[in-house]
Design a protein around this motif. Structure first.
Motif, PDB file in Angstrom:
ATOM      1  N   GLY A 179      -7.149   5.642   9.019  1.00 42.37           N
ATOM      2  CA  GLY A 179      -5.806   5.467   8.594  1.00 42.37           C
ATOM      3  C   GLY A 179      -6.119   5.639   6.866  1.00 42.37           C
ATOM      4  O   GLY A 179      -5.548   6.265   6.238  1.00 42.37           O
TER       5      GLY A 179
ATOM      6  N   VAL B  76       0.357  -0.782   0.093  1.00 37.96           N
ATOM      7  CA  VAL B  76       0.139   0.302   0.231  1.00 37.96           C
ATOM      8  C   VAL B  76       0.943   1.184   0.219  1.00 37.96           C
ATOM      9  O   VAL B  76       0.614   2.071  -1.267  1.00 37.96           O
ATOM     10  CB  VAL B  76      -0.942  -0.189   1.388  1.00 37.96           C
ATOM     11  CG1 VAL B  76      -1.690   1.193   0.897  1.00 37.96           C
ATOM     12  CG2 VAL B  76      -1.537  -1.550   1.467  1.00 37.96           C
TER      13      VAL B  76
ATOM     14  N   THR C 166       1.945   9.265   3.795  1.00 41.87           N
ATOM     15  CA  THR C 166       1.874   7.786   3.910  1.00 41.87           C
ATOM     16  C   THR C 166       2.883   7.198   4.993  1.00 41.87           C
ATOM     17  O   THR C 166       1.396   6.760   5.208  1.00 41.87           O
ATOM     18  CB  THR C 166       2.229   7.753   2.751  1.00 41.87           C
ATOM     19  OG1 THR C 166       2.074   8.656   1.384  1.00 41.87           O
ATOM     20  CG2 THR C 166       2.001   6.446   2.044  1.00 41.87           C
TER      21      THR C 166
ATOM     22  N   ILE D 295      -1.253   4.289  11.638  1.00 40.55           N
ATOM     23  CA  ILE D 295      -1.543   4.981  12.003  1.00 40.55           C
ATOM     24  C   ILE D 295      -3.214   3.468  11.937  1.00 40.55           C
ATOM     25  O   ILE D 295      -3.829   3.091  12.412  1.00 40.55           O
ATOM     26  CB  ILE D 295      -2.893   6.039  12.013  1.00 40.55           C
ATOM     27  CG1 ILE D 295      -1.925   6.896  12.777  1.00 40.55           C
ATOM     28  CG2 ILE D 295      -4.449   6.608  13.103  1.00 40.55           C
ATOM     29  CD1 ILE D 295      -1.918   8.297  12.382  1.00 40.55           C
ATOM     30  N   PHE D 296      -2.506   3.341  10.682  1.00 37.65           N
ATOM     31  CA  PHE D 296      -3.813   2.484   9.986  1.00 37.65           C
ATOM     32  C   PHE D 296      -3.528   0.926   9.856  1.00 37.65           C
ATOM     33  O   PHE D 296      -4.188   0.334  11.339  1.00 37.65           O
ATOM     34  CB  PHE D 296      -3.859   2.632   8.102  1.00 37.65           C
ATOM     35  CG  PHE D 296      -3.905   1.617   7.885  1.00 37.65           C
ATOM     36  CD1 PHE D 296      -6.446   1.590   7.475  1.00 37.65           C
ATOM     37  CD2 PHE D 296      -4.040   0.697   7.048  1.00 37.65           C
ATOM     38  CE1 PHE D 296      -6.119   0.532   7.098  1.00 37.65           C
ATOM     39  CE2 PHE D 296      -4.313  -0.696   5.994  1.00 37.65           C
ATOM     40  CZ  PHE D 296      -5.874  -0.503   6.407  1.00 37.65           C
ATOM     41  N   GLY D 297      -2.251   0.998  10.666  1.00 37.32           N
ATOM     42  CA  GLY D 297      -1.270  -0.293  10.981  1.00 37.32           C
ATOM     43  C   GLY D 297      -2.113  -0.578  12.556  1.00 37.32           C
ATOM     44  O   GLY D 297      -2.901  -1.860  12.833  1.00 37.32           O
TER      45      GLY D 297
ATOM     46  N   LEU E  90      -7.059   9.073   5.261  1.00 34.36           N
ATOM     47  CA  LEU E  90      -5.857   9.934   4.938  1.00 34.36           C
ATOM     48  C   LEU E  90      -4.909   9.099   3.548  1.00 34.36           C
ATOM     49  O   LEU E  90      -5.485   9.975   2.556  1.00 34.36           O
ATOM     50  CB  LEU E  90      -4.530   9.164   5.753  1.00 34.36           C
ATOM     51  CG  LEU E  90      -3.564  11.004   5.733  1.00 34.36           C
ATOM     52  CD1 LEU E  90      -3.998  12.401   4.887  1.00 34.36           C
ATOM     53  CD2 LEU E  90      -2.525  10.656   7.036  1.00 34.36           C
ATOM     54  N   PHE E  91      -4.915   7.339   3.136  1.00 30.47           N
ATOM     55  CA  PHE E  91      -4.635   7.039   2.151  1.00 30.47           C
ATOM     56  C   PHE E  91      -5.808   7.092   0.594  1.00 30.47           C
ATOM     57  O   PHE E  91      -5.147   8.127   0.066  1.00 30.47           O
ATOM     58  CB  PHE E  91      -4.655   5.506   2.700  1.00 30.47           C
ATOM     59  CG  PHE E  91      -3.926   4.593   3.141  1.00 30.47           C
ATOM     60  CD1 PHE E  91      -2.165   5.404   3.682  1.00 30.47           C
ATOM     61  CD2 PHE E  91      -4.767   3.682   4.125  1.00 30.47           C
ATOM     62  CE1 PHE E  91      -1.144   4.497   4.374  1.00 30.47           C
ATOM     63  CE2 PHE E  91      -2.986   2.931   4.416  1.00 30.47           C
ATOM     64  CZ  PHE E  91      -2.264   3.392   4.383  1.00 30.47           C
TER      65      PHE E  91
ATOM     66  N   ALA F 201       2.974  10.574  -3.300  1.00 27.76           N
ATOM     67  CA  ALA F 201       2.670  10.626  -2.876  1.00 27.76           C
ATOM     68  C   ALA F 201       3.345  10.761  -1.420  1.00 27.76           C
ATOM     69  O   ALA F 201       4.463  10.576  -1.550  1.00 27.76           O
ATOM     70  CB  ALA F 201       1.079   9.891  -1.831  1.00 27.76           C
TER      71      ALA F 201
ATOM     72  N   ALA G 235       0.205   7.992   7.859  1.00 28.77           N
ATOM     73  CA  ALA G 235      -1.023   7.237   8.329  1.00 28.77           C
ATOM     74  C   ALA G 235      -0.647   5.475   8.010  1.00 28.77           C
ATOM     75  O   ALA G 235      -2.169   5.184   8.879  1.00 28.77           O
ATOM     76  CB  ALA G 235      -1.956   7.027   6.390  1.00 28.77           C
ATOM     77  N   LEU G 236       0.018   4.687   7.440  1.00 27.79           N
ATOM     78  CA  LEU G 236       0.925   3.797   7.771  1.00 27.79           C
ATOM     79  C   LEU G 236       1.011   3.084   9.204  1.00 27.79           C
ATOM     80  O   LEU G 236      -0.139   1.668   8.698  1.00 27.79           O
ATOM     81  CB  LEU G 236       1.391   3.155   6.622  1.00 27.79           C
ATOM     82  CG  LEU G 236       1.383   1.937   6.859  1.00 27.79           C
ATOM     83  CD1 LEU G 236       0.638   1.341   5.100  1.00 27.79           C
ATOM     84  CD2 LEU G 236       3.248   1.095   5.682  1.00 27.79           C
TER      85      LEU G 236
ATOM     86  N   LEU H 251      -4.422  10.713  -0.265  1.00 28.85           N
ATOM     87  CA  LEU H 251      -3.393  11.140  -0.657  1.00 28.85           C
ATOM     88  C   LEU H 251      -3.047  10.727  -1.646  1.00 28.85           C
ATOM     89  O   LEU H 251      -1.931  11.718  -2.761  1.00 28.85           O
ATOM     90  CB  LEU H 251      -2.033  10.851   0.149  1.00 28.85           C
ATOM     91  CG  LEU H 251      -1.733  11.219   1.644  1.00 28.85           C
ATOM     92  CD1 LEU H 251      -0.624   9.932   2.598  1.00 28.85           C
ATOM     93  CD2 LEU H 251      -1.223  11.757   1.717  1.00 28.85           C
TER      94      LEU H 251
ATOM     95  N   LEU I 244       1.513   4.243  -3.037  1.00 29.10           N
ATOM     96  CA  LEU I 244       1.011   4.999  -2.614  1.00 29.10           C
ATOM     97  C   LEU I 244       2.192   6.181  -3.225  1.00 29.10           C
ATOM     98  O   LEU I 244       2.429   7.567  -3.707  1.00 29.10           O
ATOM     99  CB  LEU I 244       0.864   6.008  -1.163  1.00 29.10           C
ATOM    100  CG  LEU I 244      -1.050   5.354  -1.326  1.00 29.10           C
ATOM    101  CD1 LEU I 244      -1.198   5.392  -0.132  1.00 29.10           C
ATOM    102  CD2 LEU I 244      -1.795   6.701  -1.842  1.00 29.10           C
TER     103      LEU I 244
END
Lengths: 309, 351
Positions: B328, A79, A94, A100-102, B331-332, A89, A97-98, B335, A83
């Motif tokens: 998350g 991912v 990025t 926080i997403f994880g 934001l992905f 990006a 974000a990775l 972006l 990006l």
């Protein structure tokens, strides 16, 4: 004899605590040497930890768990790669974000396994571990992942310095434009490096949830992904120095738990700050010489590359 | 398919990209709900619409917006100067600790001066915590992304130590929490809701941040330092001044957010005082494109996600960790969509 076992146990515990940092750090080191800064290590590690634990629990097979962890880390890295490499990006945004997403997704997917006890990797391999003599028990606690981590240092160091592909990777990290002009496939190499970083971070996470802790808990990496990032700077992007950094941090982590044995009665909360404070101290020491650090860093680190025809 | 750089960033895409990202986000969120085996439409309604069904819901939204907005404005001011403060979470916590400490020391006595002291203590606590990475960056070149982040964990441990140890309420049945703050140290609430006046301070901070960035020489220096560091050096702008200014503002705002939370809706110190506001604020700052007014909108959206996740937990027993996943993802998508601002897609093979 008892003292000998104590010292041995400290050495073993240090090596075990260093292993996840070493695995994740090596992956990030390779990605950064190709010029890509991925701040998502913490998130990739957590996904690896959750996926590894879940698949081991479902299949009863630790090897499958480790493979699932590497796959999960790689998927997260993919991912990030899509990006930053394909869509250009911002790498800092990025990566954050990775992470926080994880943190969120691993908590979500790992929920059914939160707090479920599991045997450690060493105990799985050596069923008689609990009854072995103390000294032997300590040696057997060095599970295969510890050895894998150190073998990976050899492999990465050899790859970077002695192979054609390693040279190409370093060239891309120094100047993507020059490498591209010389016919190097810049994006393909960066993609491979980022995916490798993801697989290693996933493995590092699985080391925590399958071998070191061993269990799954929300946010269980507790900043180790970020410490691994700091260690890459500390190592000035050289694999062998990463070992020194990881061992130092392994020892600081252990000192936290051993402090009481040495008659130091400080609150566990305050002792828990040690690895983070040590990270800051180490960063300060290595960064003070700004010229040296700039020369050691891959020159194209964090800079996007737009392929031209 | 490949990307071709536009001659100038597309003004239309600047508006279309966030809408595209929002639409894609709703779609993906629906798919995620389907994967979690809940009715996507019912869940989406709980997430995006039900929290705003009544006036109290709107007040709760404003309450959740406050810390996100304050922290994100600080992060954005730093971000414009290329100083990345990932430590709002820790500065928030230390603001709560410093201001909360004053509230506990002053105890039940005291008059009108207590609340201003408590709030000032919170701001000072956040600034002091941000001053550490600033000093380390200026004095020792240590990168602030890593130092601010490490200090988040340290701040959390300090708070945990305080409420488990020295500041634990002796009458608290051994729970790790401080005494509840006296009335004089507690923020007033508005219109029978839990909303406090700090919300309006946060709203006012947005135009102030915009004025600072666009219409003061300090703001100009910050922006030049971010856009063209070499030009800033050539112009003689102090690089260390930029770092200090952006981190101190950032830390002060996060500290205010922290003290507003504990002397507002929480009312005491607990082992954890933030459900990740400092991290979510990073996403808010990027979603708002580091522009103060964009951040106001982004913080409202993010607050809605927090409230919606509460509702999903209550009615559909979905875990709260859903929030981070959705944040998350959002934001992905932004972006990815933002690529269209600077580039156009060309649907043909390269010659």
């Amino acid at each position: 004899m008892a003292e000998g076992v104590l010292i041995l146990s400290i050495v073993v515990a240090t090596l075990r605590a260093a292993t996840p940092l070493l695995l994740a750090g090596l992956g990030e080191l390779v990605a950064e040497r190709s010029g890509v800064l991925n701040l998502g290590v913490e998130g990739m590690m957590l996904m690896g930890a959750a996926a590894g634990f879940a698949v081991r629990a479902l299949s009863g097979n630790a090897v499958l768990g480790l493979m699932a962890a590497m796959l999960a880390g790689t998927a997260m890295a993919a991912v990030f790669a899509l990006l930053t490499l394909r869509l250009l990006a911002n790498q800092v945004a990025t990566g954050l974000a990775l992470t926080i997403f994880g943190i969120g997704l691993s908590a979500l997917t790992g929920l059914p396994w939160a707090g479920v006890p599991a045997p450690g990797l060493a105990a799985t391999i050596w069923p008689g571990l609990a009854h072995a003599p103390p000294a032997l028990q300590q040696v057997l606690l060095l599970d295969p992942l510890v050895w894998v981590a150190f073998a990976c240092v050899f492999a990465v160091d050899w790859f970077l310095r002695r192979t054609r592909a390693g040279l190409a990777l370093r060239a891309v990290g120094e100047s993507a434009e020059v490498a591209h002009a010389l016919g190097t496939k810049v994006l393909r190499i960066r993609l491979a490096a980022v995916l490798f970083g993801g697989a290693m971070a996933g493995l590092a996470g699985a080391d925590l949830s399958l071998a070191y802790t061993p269990m799954w808990a929300e946010n269980m990496t507790a900043g180790r992904g970020w410490i691994a990032l700091a260690l890459v700077v500390f190592a000035t992007w050289k694999p062998w120095r990463l070992v020194a950094g990881a061992l130092l941090f392994g020892f600081v982590t252990i000192a936290q738990f051993q402090a009481e044995a040495f008659g130091l009665s400080l609150s566990p909360d305050l002792l828990a700050t040690l690895p983070y404070l040590a990270t800051i101290v180490v960063l300060v020491l290595i960064s003070r010489d700004s010229t040296r650090l700039r020369l050691a860093a891959p020159a194209a680190l964090g800079k996007p590359f737009r392929p031209t025809d | 398919m490949r990307l071709e750089k536009r001659e100038a960033p597309s003004a239309a895409m600047l508006w279309v990209a966030p809408l595209l990202a929002a639409a894609a986000s709703v779609l993906l969120t629906g798919l995620l709900f389907a994967a979690l085996r809940v009715n996507p439409l019912a869940a989406l309604r709980l997430l995006y619409i039900d929290p705003l069904a009544n006036a109290n819901g709107v007040a709760e939204l404003a309450l959740k917006m406050t810390p996100l907005l304050l922290c994100a404005l600080g992060i954005a001011i730093g971000g414009r100067a290329n100083v990345w403060n990932i430590g709002a979470e820790g500065q928030f916590t230390m603001g709560a600790v410093a201001g909360g400490g004053i509230a506990l020391v002053l105890g039940p006595g005291g008059g009108w001066y207590v609340l201003p002291l408590v709030l000032a203590g919170g701001i000072a606590g956040g600034m002091a915590w941000a001053a550490i990475p600033a000093a380390l960056r200026v004095g020792a070149n240590a990168h602030e992304i890593l130092t601010t982040l490490m200090l988040n964990y340290v701040a959390q441990d300090i708070l945990s130590w305080l409420v488990h140890g020295p500041w634990r309420d002796p009458q608290g049945f051994n729970f790790p929490q401080s005494k509840t703050f006296a009335d004089a140290a507690t923020l007033p609430t508005l219109w029978g809701t839990r909303l406090t006046p700090i919300f309006f301070v946060a709203l006012l901070a947005a135009p102030c941040a915009w004025l600072l960035l666009q219409h003061t020489s300090a703001g100009y220096r910050l922006r030049v330092a971010g856009l063209a560091p070499a030009a800033a050096r050539y112009a003689g702008f102090s690089a260390s001044g930029t770092v200090w200014l952006s981190l101190l503002i950032s830390g002060g705002l996060a500290g205010l957010a922290g003290i507003a939370e504990v002397s507002g809706p929480i009312g005491q110190l607990l082992p954890t005082v933030s459900p990740g506001y400092g991290y979510a604020a990073i996403i808010v700052a990027f979603l708002g494109r580091l522009e103060p007014f964009g951040i106001v909108v982004a913080s409202a959206l993010m607050a809605l996600l927090y409230l919606g996740a509460d509702g999903l937990q209550m009615h559909l027993q979905l875990p709260l960790s859903l929030t981070g996943t959705l944040q998350g993802m959002l934001l992905f998508l932004l972006l990815a969509a933002d690529v269209l601002v600077a580039n156009r897609i060309v649907w043909r093979r390269a010659p």
